[in-house]
Each structure stands twice: as structure tokens, then as C-alpha cells.
Design a protein around this motif. Structure first.
Motif, PDB file in Angstrom:
ATOM      1  N   ARG A 250     -49.917 -58.131  25.188  1.00 31.28           N
ATOM      2  CA  ARG A 250     -50.023 -57.195  26.295  1.00 31.28           C
ATOM      3  C   ARG A 250     -48.646 -56.796  26.811  1.00 31.28           C
ATOM      4  N   ALA A 251     -47.730 -57.781  26.828  1.00 29.30           N
ATOM      5  CA  ALA A 251     -46.370 -57.460  27.255  1.00 29.30           C
ATOM      6  C   ALA A 251     -45.706 -56.499  26.271  1.00 29.30           C
ATOM      7  N   VAL A 252     -45.931 -56.719  24.948  1.00 30.77           N
ATOM      8  CA  VAL A 252     -45.365 -55.815  23.941  1.00 30.77           C
ATOM      9  C   VAL A 252     -45.976 -54.432  24.079  1.00 30.77           C
ATOM     10  N   ASP A 253     -47.299 -54.371  24.305  1.00 36.43           N
ATOM     11  CA  ASP A 253     -47.950 -53.075  24.496  1.00 36.43           C
ATOM     12  C   ASP A 253     -47.349 -52.343  25.685  1.00 36.43           C
ATOM     13  N   LEU A 254     -47.130 -53.056  26.757  1.00 36.49           N
ATOM     14  CA  LEU A 254     -46.569 -52.422  27.945  1.00 36.49           C
ATOM     15  C   LEU A 254     -45.164 -51.905  27.685  1.00 36.49           C
ATOM     16  N   ILE A 255     -44.367 -52.682  26.962  1.00 36.83           N
ATOM     17  CA  ILE A 255     -42.993 -52.268  26.665  1.00 36.83           C
ATOM     18  C   ILE A 255     -42.992 -51.031  25.776  1.00 36.83           C
ATOM     19  N   CYS A 256     -43.854 -51.055  24.768  1.00 35.09           N
ATOM     20  CA  CYS A 256     -43.909 -49.889  23.874  1.00 35.09           C
ATOM     21  C   CYS A 256     -44.354 -48.636  24.624  1.00 35.09           C
ATOM     22  N   THR A 257     -45.332 -48.776  25.485  1.00 34.49           N
ATOM     23  CA  THR A 257     -45.815 -47.626  26.261  1.00 34.49           C
ATOM     24  C   THR A 257     -44.728 -47.085  27.172  1.00 34.49           C
ATOM     25  N   ARG A 258     -44.055 -48.000  27.885  1.00 36.97           N
ATOM     26  CA  ARG A 258     -43.008 -47.555  28.791  1.00 36.97           C
ATOM     27  C   ARG A 258     -41.846 -46.937  28.019  1.00 36.97           C
ATOM     28  N   ALA A 259     -41.514 -47.502  26.823  1.00 29.81           N
ATOM     29  CA  ALA A 259     -40.432 -46.944  26.002  1.00 29.81           C
ATOM     30  C   ALA A 259     -40.783 -45.539  25.519  1.00 29.81           C
ATOM     31  N   HIS A 260     -42.027 -45.355  25.083  1.00 29.79           N
ATOM     32  CA  HIS A 260     -42.455 -44.029  24.633  1.00 29.79           C
ATOM     33  C   HIS A 260     -42.371 -43.013  25.769  1.00 29.79           C
ATOM     34  N   ASP A 261     -42.882 -43.395  26.932  1.00 28.47           N
ATOM     35  CA  ASP A 261     -42.843 -42.485  28.080  1.00 28.47           C
ATOM     36  C   ASP A 261     -41.406 -42.168  28.464  1.00 28.47           C
ATOM     37  N   TRP A 262     -40.540 -43.134  28.392  1.00 28.41           N
ATOM     38  CA  TRP A 262     -39.135 -42.902  28.769  1.00 28.41           C
ATOM     39  C   TRP A 262     -38.467 -41.944  27.789  1.00 28.41           C
ATOM     40  N   LEU A 263     -38.754 -42.120  26.470  1.00 24.81           N
ATOM     41  CA  LEU A 263     -38.160 -41.231  25.460  1.00 24.81           C
ATOM     42  C   LEU A 263     -38.633 -39.801  25.659  1.00 24.81           C
ATOM     43  N   ILE A 264     -39.905 -39.627  25.957  1.00 26.22           N
ATOM     44  CA  ILE A 264     -40.425 -38.275  26.171  1.00 26.22           C
ATOM     45  C   ILE A 264     -39.775 -37.647  27.395  1.00 26.22           C
ATOM     46  N   LEU A 265     -39.573 -38.434  28.442  1.00 28.28           N
ATOM     47  CA  LEU A 265     -39.038 -37.907  29.692  1.00 28.28           C
ATOM     48  C   LEU A 265     -37.544 -37.642  29.615  1.00 28.28           C
ATOM     49  N   HIS A 266     -36.826 -38.411  28.780  1.00 25.31           N
ATOM     50  CA  HIS A 266     -35.368 -38.306  28.721  1.00 25.31           C
ATOM     51  C   HIS A 266     -34.909 -37.896  27.323  1.00 25.31           C
ATOM     52  N   SER A 267     -35.534 -36.935  26.726  1.00 23.13           N
ATOM     53  CA  SER A 267     -35.178 -36.488  25.370  1.00 23.13           C
ATOM     54  C   SER A 267     -33.753 -35.951  25.330  1.00 23.13           C
ATOM     55  N   ASP A 268     -33.387 -35.134  26.304  1.00 24.83           N
ATOM     56  CA  ASP A 268     -32.039 -34.568  26.314  1.00 24.83           C
ATOM     57  C   ASP A 268     -30.983 -35.658  26.404  1.00 24.83           C
TER      58      ASP A 268
END
Length: 476
Positions: A250-268
Motif C-alpha cells: 500500500r505504501a508503494v502504491d501510494l508512492i507510485c500514485t503520488r509520483a505519477h501525479d507529480w510528474l503530470i503536474l510538473h512536466s515542464d
């Protein structure tokens, strides 16, 4: 008190007047000493000594003075009876010598014996408190002279007869403290009262304690305990169990989700970071293409990790955590590093502040719970007291245990500190002023002692009459 050379047969008007004058003089002296400049006279013929700072052994109260006035009245009665008997003796003797009848001899004998009995009992009563007629006859003024011995004897008597372990044990066993305490605590009103008193005592204790002292003690205890215990093996066992149960997924799932969201938000930001790390000789459109490619690969990788439970990266994380858990338990270098990190962390001022502030939080929480009548703390305490009272009231085995604890505690106290308790009695009596002690005792028992004088007069008269009658009958 009697003055030397003055008979103490009753209380004469001169004695009363002397006592009043003495009291007025003492009050005047206290008044003078209380005035500014009072005390030693400067330039006068005499110097008054400074008042003593020692407190009196005990207060001579108005109630004691009232009892003393009762003693004086009884002295007057007993002395009046003695004078009456003496007058009867004189008249009966005159009648006997004048031949007025045989009755005069009987009356004279009774009156004579009554005088003897009255004088003997006056001597005995007076000898308890002072020297009769001011004459230092041996074995008189018993209380002033034997005060210290009486105190020591009283202390020994109390120690032997009241502070004995067997006496205390039998008395407490007869009381049945366990059952009485249980019946008392089983009452809801009593349980509420005890709970309220305990809450007040708890609040008082927490208020008296200085936060700085308690914080220092708590901080030192926590720090010393943390430094003494090695935490690496415990962390390793916990981590090994977490990995084995898959609880970390669950911790890995949360990290992956937050990492994906961060990459989408900070692409530039990601592409700018890649372009900024490119060599200076490459064209900028090439750097841009590389940045976009790297960004897309990162997003794809993170998305696959997020959506694929069997992703190889997840397996690598599992293996890494398993190996790290094993190293924490068995690898010496890893354990040493963890201990160094722990020491460094504990030594930081921020951590020490958190540890110290824990007491303030706990203290505030306890005080708040103690003040609230409906708090969980007070409700649980009340329920525990009621339960304890019910058990004590019905459970004979628990009653026997409580009685045994109380008996053992009481016996330990009286046997261990019996010397201190008895010495308190003897030393207290020894510290009393002899004159004040004699006056106070006489004020409390003197009235009954004057009845002894009256009884002695009557019994002596009856005995003299009986002896004279028997002697006259045998002589006839």
C-alpha cells in the motif's frame, strides 16, 4: 499556686487577691513590653529582661480558668467543712467537760476524727501539686518534681500496652476493616466522594510539581532508555514481518500514485531539468527532444509500476526491503550505522524539546480529565471503586487479604517506630513547664480531689464515732 510559708488549706481571700494582683502585674508588664521602646529602661534604676521567644508548653485557656474557679469553690467548701468540724469539736469538748451529757463525748470523738481525716486528706491532695505550707517535706510536690519521670512512665506504659503488635493486630482484626471499607465504597455517593478527593489530590500534586524538574527527569529517562536499547534488530524484525505480509504494498502504491501525479503536474520542470543537464555544444531542439523523451519514459515507467502489481521494479523493492531487514538483524556495520543515526537524532535539540514537551501535554491532559466530572478517567476510577467496594463487601478472601495488609502495615509502624512515638510523649511532657503543668492538671482533676477531702472528713468522723463507741462499750 501556694507561696512559701502560706498555708494552702482551701483558698483564702488573701490568695485570691494575690492571684488577681499578680495577673494585673503580668498584664501590665506585657503591655509595657509591647510599647515602642518598652523593655529595658534606659537611665532608670533597673533593666527589664527581654521577653523570651520560647512558646509556652501549652495554652492555659479560658476553659481551664473556669475549671480552676470550680476547684477554688470546692476548696472553700472542703475547708469550710473542716472549720465546721473543728468548731463542733470545740463545743462538744466544752459540753463534755461541763458534764452536759454522755452524748458530748461521742460528738467530740467524731469531730476529732473528722478533723484528722480532713487534715490527712488535705495533706495528701496538696502534696500532689506543691509543698504543704511551703515546707519542702520529702515526697511532696510530686507532679512538679516528678513530671519528667511521669512522662517517661507514661510513654513506657503506652508503648507496652497500646503499641504492642499483638494488641494492634487483635484490635484491627476485631474491627474488620476490609468488610467495612467494602460496604462504604459500595455506596455510589461514597465512591463519588473518593473520586473527587483523588482528583483534587492529583491536581494538587501536578500543580506543586515544577514542569522544568519533571521535564528534565522525563527527558533523561527517555533518552537513557533509548540509548541503552539497540533498535536495529527490532526494526529489522518488524520490517521483515511487514514485507512477508505484503503490508508495504500500500505504501508503494501510494508512492507510485503520488509520483505519477507529480510528474503530470510538473512536466515542464522535469524537461527543463533534463535540458539543463545536456552538454553545451548540442543544439537546443535536440535537448528539447531528449527532455520530452525522458519525461515520457518516466511517466510510462511510473504508470506501469502503479498499475502492474507484478512489475519488476516492485519485486526489486521487495528484495531490497527483505535484504535490508536481514542486515538490520545480522549485519554488524548496518546495525552500527543505525545506532549512530539514533544517537545523532536523540542529541538534536529539536528532539529533546519534543521529549521535554511531552510532559506538558500529558500534564494538561491529566488535569483536564481530573477536573471534568464526566471524563473517562474519573468515570473509570469511579467504576473501579464501586467494583472494589462490591467485591470487598462480599468476598471473604479479599477481606482477609485487606485485613492482613492493614494489620501488617500497622504492626510494622508501631513496632518500628514505637521508640519514636513513646519518646514523643516523654519529651513533650519534659518540655512542659512544671508550674503550668501542675496548674493545668489541678484545674482538670482538682475538683474531684477536693471531694476526697470532704469524704475524708465524713469517713473520719464516722470512723472516730465507731471507734469511740466500741471502746466505750468495752470499757463499760
Amino acid at each position: 499556686m501556694c507561696r512559701p510559708g502560706v498555708p494552702d488549706v482551701g483558698t483564702s481571700g488573701r490568695d485570691i487577691a494575690y492571684g488577681r494582683r499578680r495577673g494585673r502585674v503580668e498584664r501590665m508588664e506585657r503591655t509595657e513590653l509591647g510599647k515602642p521602646g518598652g523593655g529595658d529602661r534606659v537611665g532608670g534604676t533597673s533593666a527589664r529582661p527581654a521577653p523570651s521567644t520560647a512558646l509556652p508548653s501549652f495554652a492555659y485557656t479560658e476553659a481551664d480558668e473556669e475549671k480552676r474557679r470550680g476547684v477554688r469553690r470546692m476548696k472553700t467548701t472542703a475547708t469550710g467543712l473542716l472549720l465546721l468540724v473543728a468548731l463542733v469539736f470545740v463545743l462538744a469538748t466544752w459540753a463534755k467537760n461541763a458534764g452536759l451529757g454522755a452524748w458530748a463525748g461521742y460528738v467530740a470523738a467524731a469531730a476529732e476524727a473528722g478533723m484528722v481525716g480532713a487534715l490527712a486528706d488535705w495533706f495528701a491532695v496538696t502534696a500532689l501539686f506543691r509543698h504543704p505550707l511551703g515546707i519542702p517535706i520529702p515526697h511532696t510536690a510530686i507532679i512538679p518534681n516528678k513530671k519528667d519521670q511521669l512522662g517517661a512512665s507514661l510513654g513506657s506504659f503506652v508503648g507496652e500496652n497500646f503499641l504492642s503488635g499483638d494488641v494492634v493486630r487483635l484490635r484491627l482484626r476485631a474491627v474488620g476493616i476490609g468488610s467495612r471499607l467494602g460496604a462504604w465504597l459500595a455506596e455510589p455517593a461514597h465512591a463519588d466522594r473518593v473520586t473527587a478527593e483523588l482528583s483534587t489530590a492529583l491536581r494538587g500534586a501536578l500543580t506543586v510539581l515544577r514542569d522544568s524538574d519533571v521535564q528534565a527527569v522525563v527527558g533523561e529517562a527517555i533518552t537513557r532508555r533509548a540509548e541503552a536499547a539497540e533498535i536495529a534488530p527490532g526494526i529489522g524484525k518488524t520490517l521483515q514481518k511487514v514485507v512477508a505480509d505484503g503490508a508495504h504494498h500500500r505504501a508503494v502504491d501510494l508512492i507510485c500514485t503520488r509520483a505519477h501525479d507529480w510528474l503530470i503536474l510538473h512536466s515542464d520542470s522535469v524537461m527543463d531539468a533534463v535540458e539543463g543537464g545536456a552538454p553545451g555544444w548540442t543544439p537546443r531542439f535536440v535537448d528539447r527532444k531528449v527532455g520530452e523523451r525522458v519525461y515520457k519514459e518516466l511517466v510510462r515507467f511510473v504508470t506501469e509500476m502503479r498499475d502492474m502489481p507484478g512489475h519488476p521494479a516492485r519485486g526489486a523493492i521487495d528484495r531490497f526491503l527483505g535484504d535490508f531487514a536481514a542486515d538490520l538483524q545480522s549485519d554488524t556495520d548496518t546495525r552500527a550505522r543505525v545506532e549512530r543515526m539514533k544517537s545523532e537524532l536523540l542529541s538534536r535539540s529539536e528532539v529533546q524539546d519534543v521529549i521535554a514537551s511531552a510532559w506538558s501535554s500529558v500534564r494538561a491532559m491529566i488535569i483536564s480529565a481530573a477536573e471534568d466530572d464526566r471524563s473517562e478517567l474519573r468515570m473509570r476510577a469511579r467504576a473501579s471503586l464501586l467494583s472494589l467496594g462490591s467485591r470487598l463487601a462480599t468476598d471473604s478472601r479479599l477481606q482477609a487479604k485487606v485485613d492482613g495488609w492493614v494489620e501488617e502495615a500497622a504492626v510494622y509502624v508501631v513496632t518500628t517506630y514505637r521508640g519514636e512515638i513513646t519518646s514523643l510523649i516523654s519529651e513533650t511532657v519534659a518540655s512542659w513547664d512544671a508550674e503550668h503543668t501542675s496548674r493545668k492538671i489541678e484545674a482538670h482533676i482538682g475538683r474531684d480531689l477536693q471531694f476526697i477531702r470532704i469524704n475524708g472528713t465524713v469517713v473520719g468522723a464516722l470512723a472516730g464515732l465507731l471507734i469511740y463507741t466500741v471502746a466505750h462499750a468495752l470499757g463499760a
